[in-house]
Design an enzyme around this catalytic site. Structure first.
Site, PDB file in Angstrom:
ATOM      1  N   HIS A 171       0.838  -1.204   0.000  1.00  0.00           N
ATOM      2  CA  HIS A 171       0.000   0.000   0.000  1.00  0.00           C
ATOM      3  C   HIS A 171       0.875   1.258   0.000  1.00  0.00           C
ATOM      4  O   HIS A 171       0.699   2.153  -0.822  1.00  0.00           O
ATOM      5  CB  HIS A 171      -0.905  -0.046   1.236  1.00  0.00           C
ATOM      6  CG  HIS A 171      -1.705   1.199   1.469  1.00  0.00           C
ATOM      7  ND1 HIS A 171      -3.067   1.209   1.491  1.00  0.00           N
ATOM      8  CD2 HIS A 171      -1.325   2.470   1.716  1.00  0.00           C
ATOM      9  CE1 HIS A 171      -3.499   2.435   1.723  1.00  0.00           C
ATOM     10  NE2 HIS A 171      -2.453   3.227   1.871  1.00  0.00           N
ATOM     11  N   GLU A 172       1.863   1.270   0.905  1.00  0.00           N
ATOM     12  CA  GLU A 172       2.732   2.443   1.022  1.00  0.00           C
ATOM     13  C   GLU A 172       3.630   2.600  -0.192  1.00  0.00           C
ATOM     14  O   GLU A 172       3.861   3.718  -0.663  1.00  0.00           O
ATOM     15  CB  GLU A 172       3.582   2.357   2.289  1.00  0.00           C
ATOM     16  CG  GLU A 172       2.792   2.585   3.562  1.00  0.00           C
ATOM     17  CD  GLU A 172       1.910   3.818   3.488  1.00  0.00           C
ATOM     18  OE1 GLU A 172       2.417   4.905   3.151  1.00  0.00           O
ATOM     19  OE2 GLU A 172       0.706   3.684   3.757  1.00  0.00           O
ATOM     20  N   HIS A 209       2.012   4.423  -2.989  1.00  0.00           N
ATOM     21  CA  HIS A 209       2.097   5.895  -2.844  1.00  0.00           C
ATOM     22  C   HIS A 209       3.462   6.393  -3.333  1.00  0.00           C
ATOM     23  O   HIS A 209       3.551   7.368  -4.066  1.00  0.00           O
ATOM     24  CB  HIS A 209       1.966   6.297  -1.379  1.00  0.00           C
ATOM     25  CG  HIS A 209       0.594   6.154  -0.811  1.00  0.00           C
ATOM     26  ND1 HIS A 209      -0.523   6.688  -1.390  1.00  0.00           N
ATOM     27  CD2 HIS A 209       0.170   5.547   0.330  1.00  0.00           C
ATOM     28  CE1 HIS A 209      -1.583   6.411  -0.646  1.00  0.00           C
ATOM     29  NE2 HIS A 209      -1.190   5.710   0.405  1.00  0.00           N
TER      30      HIS A 209
HETATM   31 ZN   LIG Z   1      -2.161   5.239   2.204  1.00  0.00          ZN
END
Ligand SMILES: [Zn+2]
Length: 373
Positions: free
Chosen positions: A67-68, A71
């Site tokens: 998830h990170e 980004h």
């Molecule tokens: Zn996030």
């Protein structure tokens, strides 16, 4: 959020985990081994439950990281340097060295995280259906649903959550003012954090221990949102110079003067100024005293004690800045310099900046005006 356990470099980004992640993982492992797996898939050995629980927790941790990293990869795509990733209680913080260049970039960078979680959630649930009802299936189903929950939770509209970033991007497009949008998103984040705290507390009072976890989560969000608020505030006054924001000083005292000499020789107008700048033989300002400091010198000693001795009694020095210094850079530093900056032109004291002057610059920026010095 502090520093955490270093986890090396991924795609050139430094990754670390906050201690709260370890607590969460231990909690999840215990929950899975002790109550989830034995209920979903009865009849296996205790060891099998624990092995499955540990494996599931590790994979969960990897999905958090994915998830990170989504980004981070999106940010790099827009040419933004990514400093580090810190995984925390319920996700992560990707520390970007700059603000996104456009509202669109802001929105995309924010959205790819929850989209990744959602996609992983879908894959987990799909695989679980394919694998069937064994321990592997139970583990995949759990991973799938937790990732969906993670996506939904992160979409809650308050900074620092991804939903807050999306809100910021939309407001940015609407206001055409990044600082204003960031401030609004941070305010919403604080509100959200407080709401989660209250909700968690009620759950704790009426339900059970799980409420405390929600309180902790709310507190994390609240403190992160407060940091965001502070950053967005000083961003508003970026470009304002110290010379424009300061309260001018009309008087400076030679630092070798005694307290009595100052009280006798100081022009009346100077007593209304917030501080008295001290200069050396060359007229260079290096320190200051306040009336409050002078007051601490007993009357019988005033003829003997020099101003530089009074100044030296306070351990912290004032921040010394030039007239062209940016107030947005000065504001966050003040706290380390007894809350005051002495503004100098060629070394001569010309003004002072404290929280009062910062607040004035912020209000003027809010009103669309630049301070006039
Ligand atoms: Zn996030």
């Amino acid at each position: 959020m502090g520093t955490g356990i270093p986890l090396g470099r991924w795609f050139g980004v430094r990754v670390s985990a906050n201690w709260s992640v370890l607590v969460t993982l231990l909690l999840f492992t215990y929950m899975l081994a002790d109550s989830v797996f034995p209920v979903v898939h009865a009849g296996s050995s205790k060891a099998a439950y624990w092995i499955a629980a540990i494996a599931t927790s590790v994979v969960f941790f990897v999905t958090l990281l994915a998830h990170e990293l989504a980004h981070a990869v999106a940010a790099k795509h827009y040419g933004m340097p990514v400093r580090s990733i810190t995984l925390w209680l319920m996700g992560g913080m990707t520390d970007l060295a700059e603000e996104p260049p456009t509202p669109r970039a802001d929105a995309v960078i924010a959205a790819v995280g929850p989209l990744t979680s959602l996609a992983l959630g879908g894959v987990g649930i799909g695989l679980a259906a394919a694998v069937g009802s064994g321990l592997t299936g139970a583990s995949l189903a759990w991973l799938g649903s937790v990732n969906v929950i993670l996506a939904v939770f992160n979409l809650l509209p308050g900074a620092p959550l991804d939903g807050g970033r999306l809100l910021r991007a939309v407001l940015w497009m609407h206001y055409r003012d990044h600082a204003r949008a960031a401030a609004a998103a941070a305010r919403t984040g604080r509100g959200l954090g407080i709401a989660l705290c209250v909700l968690g507390w009620f759950e704790f009072l009426y339900g059970g221990i799980a409420g405390l976890w929600l309180v902790l989560l709310g507190w994390f969000i609240m403190s992160a949102a407060t940091v965001e608020q502070r950053t967005s505030r000083s961003e508003k006054i970026r470009g304002v110079t110290a010379g424009h924001a300061m309260t001018p000083l009309s008087f400076a005292a030679p630092d070798w003067w005694t307290v009595a000499q100052l009280l006798g020789g100081m022009p009346a107008a100077a007593f209304t100024e917030p501080v008295i700048a001290l200069v050396d033989w060359d007229g260079q300002a290096h320190d200051l005293v306040t009336l409050r400091q002078l007051e601490t010198v007993p009357a019988e000693q005033r003829a003997d004690i020099r101003l530089r001795e009074v100044a030296a009694r306070v351990r912290a020095r004032p921040l010394l800045v030039g007239v062209d210094a940016d107030v947005a850079e000065i504001a966050p530093q003040l706290v380390f310099y007894r809350g005051v900056a002495l503004v100098r032109d060629d070394g001569r004291p010309v003004g002072v900046i404290t929280g009062v002057e910062i607040a004035r610059a912020e209000h003027l920026a809010e009103l669309g005006r630049q301070p006039v010095g």
